[in-house]
Design a protein around this motif. Structure first.
Motif, short mmCIF file in Angstrom:
data_model
loop_
_atom_site.label_atom_id
_atom_site.label_comp_id
_atom_site.label_asym_id
_atom_site.label_seq_id
_atom_site.Cartn_x
_atom_site.Cartn_y
_atom_site.Cartn_z
N HIS A 19 0.83 -1.20 0.00
CA HIS A 19 0.00 0.00 0.00
C HIS A 19 0.87 1.26 0.00
O HIS A 19 0.60 2.22 -0.73
CB HIS A 19 -0.94 -0.01 1.21
N ALA A 20 1.94 1.27 0.79
CA ALA A 20 2.84 2.41 0.84
C ALA A 20 3.58 2.60 -0.48
O ALA A 20 3.72 3.72 -0.97
CB ALA A 20 3.83 2.25 1.99
N VAL A 21 4.04 1.51 -1.07
CA VAL A 21 4.79 1.57 -2.32
C VAL A 21 3.91 2.12 -3.45
O VAL A 21 4.39 2.89 -4.30
CB VAL A 21 5.37 0.18 -2.68
N GLU A 22 2.64 1.78 -3.46
CA GLU A 22 1.73 2.26 -4.49
C GLU A 22 1.62 3.78 -4.51
O GLU A 22 1.30 4.37 -5.54
CB GLU A 22 0.33 1.66 -4.30
N ARG A 23 1.91 4.44 -3.39
CA ARG A 23 1.79 5.90 -3.30
C ARG A 23 3.10 6.63 -3.56
O ARG A 23 3.12 7.86 -3.57
CB ARG A 23 1.25 6.28 -1.92
N LEU A 24 4.20 5.92 -3.78
CA LEU A 24 5.49 6.56 -4.00
C LEU A 24 5.58 7.18 -5.40
O LEU A 24 4.98 6.68 -6.35
CB LEU A 24 6.62 5.55 -3.84
N THR A 25 6.33 8.26 -5.50
CA THR A 25 6.60 8.86 -6.80
C THR A 25 7.64 8.01 -7.52
O THR A 25 8.28 7.14 -6.92
CB THR A 25 7.16 10.28 -6.63
N LEU A 26 7.83 8.29 -8.80
CA LEU A 26 8.84 7.57 -9.56
C LEU A 26 10.22 7.75 -8.94
O LEU A 26 10.97 6.79 -8.80
CB LEU A 26 8.84 8.03 -11.03
N ALA A 27 10.56 8.98 -8.56
CA ALA A 27 11.87 9.22 -7.95
C ALA A 27 12.03 8.45 -6.65
O ALA A 27 13.11 7.89 -6.37
CB ALA A 27 12.06 10.72 -7.71
N GLU A 28 10.98 8.39 -5.85
CA GLU A 28 11.03 7.63 -4.60
C GLU A 28 11.17 6.13 -4.87
O GLU A 28 11.92 5.44 -4.17
CB GLU A 28 9.79 7.90 -3.76
N GLU A 30 12.56 4.79 -7.53
CA GLU A 30 13.92 4.56 -8.01
C GLU A 30 14.92 4.55 -6.86
O GLU A 30 15.82 3.73 -6.83
CB GLU A 30 14.29 5.62 -9.05
N ALA A 31 14.75 5.46 -5.90
CA ALA A 31 15.63 5.50 -4.73
C ALA A 31 15.48 4.22 -3.91
O ALA A 31 16.48 3.64 -3.45
CB ALA A 31 15.33 6.72 -3.88
N LEU A 32 14.24 3.76 -3.73
CA LEU A 32 13.99 2.53 -2.99
C LEU A 32 14.60 1.34 -3.71
O LEU A 32 15.25 0.48 -3.10
CB LEU A 32 12.49 2.32 -2.80
N TYR A 33 14.42 1.29 -5.02
CA TYR A 33 14.98 0.21 -5.83
C TYR A 33 16.51 0.18 -5.70
O TYR A 33 17.11 -0.87 -5.49
CB TYR A 33 14.58 0.38 -7.29
N TYR A 34 17.13 1.35 -5.81
CA TYR A 34 18.59 1.43 -5.70
C TYR A 34 19.05 0.93 -4.32
O TYR A 34 19.97 0.13 -4.22
CB TYR A 34 19.06 2.86 -5.93
#
Length: 46
Positions: A19-28, A30-34
């Motif tokens: 649910h939290a991930v669904e609300r992240l922006t693309l930049a967020e 990408e930062a999480l993925y990194y």
């Protein structure tokens, strides 16, 4: 704790994280993925 309560807690945490991930922006995202990939939580070879 027994297996069923551990499994229930695990599923609950997954739902909350999804649910939290669904609300992240693309930049967020990408930062999480990194961050996750540098900690080997994500493996691109899969």
């Amino acid at each position: 704790m027994n297996f069923s309560s551990d499994e229930y807690r695990r599923e609950e945490l997954i739902r909350q994280i999804e649910h939290a991930v669904e609300r992240l922006t693309l930049a967020e995202l990408e930062a999480l993925y990194y961050d996750m990939s540098t900690k080997s939580y994500i493996n691109d070879a899969l």
